[in-house]
Every structure is written in C-alpha cells, then in structure tokens.
Design a protein around this motif. Structure first.
Motif, short mmCIF file in Angstrom:
data_model
loop_
_atom_site.label_atom_id
_atom_site.label_comp_id
_atom_site.label_asym_id
_atom_site.label_seq_id
_atom_site.Cartn_x
_atom_site.Cartn_y
_atom_site.Cartn_z
N LEU A 40 52.60 81.66 20.77
CA LEU A 40 51.18 81.28 20.80
C LEU A 40 50.63 81.16 19.37
O LEU A 40 49.89 80.24 19.05
CB LEU A 40 50.36 82.31 21.57
N PHE B 180 42.13 78.45 34.39
CA PHE B 180 43.58 78.20 34.39
C PHE B 180 44.19 78.46 35.77
O PHE B 180 45.03 77.71 36.26
CB PHE B 180 44.27 79.08 33.34
N MET C 248 41.93 82.72 24.15
CA MET C 248 42.28 81.31 23.96
C MET C 248 41.06 80.44 24.20
O MET C 248 40.78 79.51 23.44
CB MET C 248 43.39 80.94 24.92
N CYS D 178 46.97 89.62 30.20
CA CYS D 178 47.03 88.15 30.22
C CYS D 178 45.62 87.56 30.30
O CYS D 178 45.31 86.57 29.63
CB CYS D 178 47.85 87.66 31.41
N ILE E 199 51.96 79.20 29.07
CA ILE E 199 52.75 80.43 28.86
C ILE E 199 51.99 81.62 29.44
O ILE E 199 52.54 82.42 30.21
CB ILE E 199 53.05 80.65 27.36
N ILE E 200 50.70 81.73 29.13
CA ILE E 200 49.93 82.89 29.59
C ILE E 200 49.70 82.85 31.09
O ILE E 200 49.79 83.86 31.78
CB ILE E 200 48.59 82.99 28.83
N LEU E 201 49.45 81.66 31.65
CA LEU E 201 49.26 81.56 33.10
C LEU E 201 50.54 81.99 33.82
O LEU E 201 50.48 82.75 34.79
CB LEU E 201 48.87 80.13 33.50
N MET F 95 43.89 84.90 27.85
CA MET F 95 43.26 83.64 28.30
C MET F 95 41.85 83.53 27.73
O MET F 95 41.44 82.48 27.25
CB MET F 95 43.20 83.58 29.83
N ILE G 171 60.16 81.84 25.28
CA ILE G 171 59.46 81.90 26.57
C ILE G 171 60.34 82.61 27.60
O ILE G 171 59.90 83.54 28.28
CB ILE G 171 59.07 80.49 27.06
N GLN H 177 50.28 74.19 25.91
CA GLN H 177 51.38 75.06 26.30
C GLN H 177 51.01 76.53 26.19
O GLN H 177 51.54 77.36 26.93
CB GLN H 177 52.62 74.75 25.47
N HIS H 178 50.05 76.87 25.32
CA HIS H 178 49.64 78.27 25.22
C HIS H 178 49.12 78.73 26.57
O HIS H 178 49.47 79.80 27.07
CB HIS H 178 48.58 78.45 24.15
N ALA H 179 48.26 77.89 27.18
CA ALA H 179 47.69 78.23 28.49
C ALA H 179 48.81 78.36 29.52
O ALA H 179 48.79 79.27 30.35
CB ALA H 179 46.70 77.16 28.91
N HIS I 242 56.05 86.35 23.33
CA HIS I 242 55.22 85.20 23.71
C HIS I 242 54.08 84.98 22.70
O HIS I 242 53.73 83.83 22.40
CB HIS I 242 54.69 85.37 25.13
#
Lengths: 349, 349
Positions: free
Chosen positions: A108, B49, A171, A164, B130-132, A168, A130, B126-128, A104
């Motif tokens: 990212l 998120f 990010m 995770c 994927i991690i969520l 976040m 994914i 989309q990064h958010a 993943h």
C-alpha cells in the motif's frame, strides 16, 4: 512499531523489572518457535516467500505485551505450563496478524525497505507480497483455532476486520487535509492501537487462573492508549525524525497524502485558517521531495506549536495508560508495563 | 468458477432434482443473508468498498455444494433448523473466502473486469482491493468461529493456507513452459479445487445427524475432482472460448505466463519436442495479442490432440467424481450432485 520492547523498558531497569525480563526472554523464544513451526513448510515454492518473515520480525512488542499482561494478572504464569502455552499462542497469533498487515502495508505504501532490508514486494514483487500476507492471515487464524475456547478466535477475527476498516478509512482520507482530530484518532486507534490492545487483553485473559473482565478491560485500555501514543510518535518521527535512524526518507506520510496530527493541529489554529491555501501549496512541494519546503514546513508547524501539541497528545495518552494500570494489583509486571509505556516515546526510530 | 449451479443441474431436471432445488433456493437465500449481514457496516468509508461484494457474487457454487452435500447425508436437513443453520454458516464462510481470493486474484491478474463489471481494483485502485480482500478473510474467519466446534475453523484455516500455497507455486511457475502435468494438477487442486472440496466435506459434516468420516471423505474427493475438472475447462475456455461469452479477452493465461494443460500436453508430445523453440516464439506472439498467432496456436494444439486431451482429462475427473458418490446412500441429493458434476463441463463461460 517494533522499537518498544522489553529491552527499552529495561532502560529504567529495576530489580523487579529485571525479574520480569528473565521470565520474558524464554517466553518470547517460545513465541518465535511457535510462530516459525506454524508457518514453515518443506515446499521450496512456498518457503522462498515465507523465509522473508524472518527478516520482518522486530522486537515482538505484541507478544511481549501479551506475556507481561498475563504476568500482571498471574505472577505464577511462568510455572503454569498450560496457561503459559496459551499466552505464547496468543502472542504468536497476534504477531502473525501484525506481520501480515506489515507485508500488505508495504504494498500500500510502496515502501521498498522494511527495517533497512528490502520489503517482500521489493524483493519478489507485489503479487508475492499479497499472497504471503494472505498466507500469514490464514496461518494465524488456524493457530488461533487451536486454543480451547472459540471466544479468542471470535475476538481476533473481529479486531482484524476493524484494523482493515481503519485502513479503508485512512485510504478514504488520503489528501483530505481537512480531516478532523477525531477522525485521525479513530483511524490510528483501529489501524495501530487495536492489535496492541488485543495483545494485552487476550494475554491477560489466557494468563489468568480465573477470568477477570475488569483486568482485561484495564489492559485493553492501556494497550489502546499506548498504541495511539506510539502512532502519534511515529507520525512525528516521519515529519521531523532522522531519516538515517528511521531507515526511510522523512515526510513519506505527506508524500502519500496522509494527514497526521501535527498537520491537523496546525490547520486548526486560528493563525492558519487564513493561510490554508499557501500551506497546501507548501505541502505539495514537500510531497515532491523539496528539502527547503520541508524545513519551511517544520518552521510553520513550530510557529503554531503543532509539533509540541502532537507530542503533548502522545504524552497525555501515556499518562492515561499508566493510570489505567491502577486497576491491577501492584506487581513487578505492572511496573514493567508502566516502564514500557514510558519507553514508548523515548525513541528516535 | 461460478457458472455451475443448481440451475445448470436442472438442465437435466428430474422430479427428484426439482425437489432438491425447491429446498436449495431458500437455503441459498439464507446464505446470502448471513453473508451480507456479516460484512455490512453502517460506516460509509467501509461500506463504499464492501458494497462491491454484491456485484462479485455469482451463483454461489460453494454454498450450493455445501447444502446439497448436507442433504445427501441427511435428507431431513431442511427440517432441522440447527443443522441447517450451521450448513448455511459453512456455505457463507467458504463463499467469503472465495470472494476474498477473487478480489486479490483480480489484482494479481490485473483484470479490469469481473463478470462484465469493473473489478474492485479497477473501480477503487489496488490498495482498496488488497484491504477489502483482507477484510473479507477476517469476516470469514470470524463467522467460522461462531460454529460450536473449532474443528471446522481449523480445517478452514488449513485449507486457506493451502490455497495461498497453490497461488505461490503458480506464481513461481510463471513463464515455466516446461512445467509438468503433475505440477499443474497439484497447483489447480490447491488454488481451485480445495475450497470446492471443503464446501462438500464441511457441508456434509455439519448437515449430518451423526459424524460419518467415510461420507465426508467421499464428498471431499467428489469436490476435488469436480473442482479440478472445472479449472481445466476454465483453461480450455481461456484458450479457445468465445471472448464475448467469457466477458474477458481470450489467451489471458498465456499473456500472464501461466502454463495450462493443453500447452503442457502439446509440449509433451514427441512431435513437439523437436519444435519447442518455434512454439515458444508462437506463445510470445500470442502473449502480445497477435490474433493470427492465436489461430496458429489453436491449430498447433489440435494437430497434437492437446485440446481434446485436456478435455478428456476433465471428463475422466467428472466420471471419477460421480463414481465417488457411490459411497453415499441413493438419494435425490446424490443424483443432483451427479447432475452438477455433469453440468460442469457443459458451459461456454
């Protein structure tokens, strides 16, 4: 993250470490086998993606730490097949979660390469990456639930959620060049160090003949410190390392808007408070791939001792990690863990 | 997938079903609370998120099926707080996995809307997303490991991996308009029906005062059949439904290159074997959003009875699902499950 291994530790080989490595190799072979048999499938539609995991596997740092941590609390671990089997499972579980996060992360970070090979999303598209990551998470939690106790599955689930959370937060901190040192350290502890600490903690929990919370805590602390030092070294290599050795372009973190320790230290210096604006302009040029700007950046970071400062932060964590091993009995495995920690910073990729 | 609920079942309300709904509502409130307390966090960087999950929640079909399945094998379930609490946990675990797959599906399908609201990846990138999704998987497996028995965590891990395998197979089948009916049915059983079947199977396992494999198997079969019928209905609505009611444009599956049952049935007809090439050209125009082409497609599918044929496949699955309930004692909960199955196809969105 994979370059620290039993082999590096062997750099400063001792007879004792040699004995540890002799028991480590068959244990890692068992981890590799456990991992493969657990994700393999006869279905071509699935195997097409799963086979990529083979290329992703590095030197299995986390399973190495799980086994050597188990050995550090129970020197007879290699002769106790039930305990050894559980430590092998713990190593495979944590390696699977690490592999899922790598797959993943490549989406990212938009990386097209992973260890010089095309990343999954470069080879099959990000949709495949994914879903493959999700599949690896699911197989990992499934494997973890084969252990006798649920306590480990609870811990692994909790830690994975924190990894995770760290992602976040990182990010949310993109392009935030005013990020504090504390924020940076919390983020790398979660996104990198926690899974390494968990390998040590859970390897010792399942390797021990009787539970010893103090040993688990000391090894968790060791892993967290080594993992943080390792991420700081990663960040230094991204800035000032050799792109050929790294197999990826330098300065990717800046291009991705990720503040790393040298940048944060530089902006913290009195000298720089007056020059934040031009420095941000310099970062923007580095982000665009301007090589002269990259050289100017290294000079600027050197002028405030920020590269050396970041190296010192990494070294002090390694020293604290080794100090934390003092809670364990003096064994070849403990010496091996100390050597692994020292080896963590002696790498160019 | 969320439109089938206790409320729809109530359409054909009976006194008995009314009693079921009265015990269902507080159970679903407990599931919602269990779910929220388990993913909530005081950290703003993460909460930003996670709060999106609130918008994602539908009518909680899977927790509804888990509870009513538990009630079908144990009418005293609402009075047994320990058993009820485990069924609530199972419902929350499966709903969390469903939400994680929704968040990742929206990235895969590039959907900007989910139930008329911006999708997570539309709102935060989309990064958010994927991690969520990864965070929700991790919290789900963590919650699952709080149950007394590991058997359920093993089953949930196994099923989640199969859901991913179904997604991989569907991805491999993109633009493969020659996909067979069998391939299509296997894919939808995995990617949609399995999690619904698992809600029924595990709800009855944890709701029962003593284990009854026959009941679990009958309810798993019921859920697999209802879930498959529901996906076929979804595919029909995507082709011929009202975009306003759906809150998304029609024909998305074709635009994404996903063969669905009416298309497969049409291409199977003798009439069409001679016309496959022009039909593929028609699909290409539909994929480009040509509305006349879309009308022509509906006419073509009608001319071979392929829309009616798909509807018949869905209806026969509902009939078999209700037949499978015959293995259970005759209770208001069993009648409610039958009503839920019948309600599954009476929807426009």
């Amino acid at each position: 993250m994979e370059c620290m291994s039993a082999i590096d530790a062997n750099a400063q080989n001792t007879q004792a470490n040699g004995d540890v490595v002799r028991t480590l190799r068959p244990a890692l072979d068992r981890v590799a086998h456990r991992l493969e048999e657990h994700i393999d499938t006869p279905e071509p539609a699935v195997a097409k993606f799963v086979q990529h995991v083979e290329h992703l596997r590095g030197k299995m740092l986390r399973p190495t730490l799980a086994f050597v941590s188990g050995l550090a609390v129970n020197p007879k671990l290699p002769e106790d097949d039930k305990l050894l089997d559980d430590v092998v499972t713990v190593g495979a579980v944590i390696e699977l979660i690490h592999l899922a996060t790598l797959v993943h992360d490549d989406v990212l970070d938009e990386s097209d390469e992973r260890r010089g090979k095309p990343s999954v999303h470069a080879a099959h598209g990000q949709h495949a990456a994914i879903i493959l990551g999700d599949y690896l998470f699911a197989r990992s939690f499934h494997l973890c639930s084969t252990l006798d106790t649920q306590a480990t599955a609870l811990r692994v689930g909790e830690i994975t959620a924190l990894v995770c959370a760290g992602e976040m937060e990182q990010m949310g901190g993109r392009d935030d060049w005013a990020m504090t040192k504390d924020d940076y350290f919390r983020i790398i502890e979660r996104k990198t160090a926690l899974l390494i600490g968990a390998a040590c903690e859970l390897g010792s929990r399942h390797g021990a003949t009787s539970p010893n919370r103090a040993h688990e805590q000391a090894l968790l602390r060791y892993g967290l410190l080594v993992g943080s030092a390792f991420q700081i070294q990663d960040d230094l290599l991204d800035l000032a390392g050799d792109p050929k050795a790294l197999g990826k372009p330098a300065g990717r973190d800046i291009a991705m808007g990720k503040p790393t320790l040298p940048i944060i230290l530089h902006l913290d210096t009195a000298a720089c408070r007056t020059c934040a604006r031009p420095f941000h302009a310099l970062l923007a040029r580095v982000a665009e791939g301007d090589e002269d700007a990259h050289d100017d950046l290294i000079d600027a970071l050197d002028s405030t001792g920020s590269l050396a400062g970041a190296r010192d932060e990494a070294m002090s964590r390694i020293a604290q990690a080794i100090e934390s091993l003092g809670a364990l009995p003096e064994t070849p495995a403990r010496a091996h863990l100390a050597a692994l920690a020292e080896g963590a910073l002696n790498r160019q990729a």
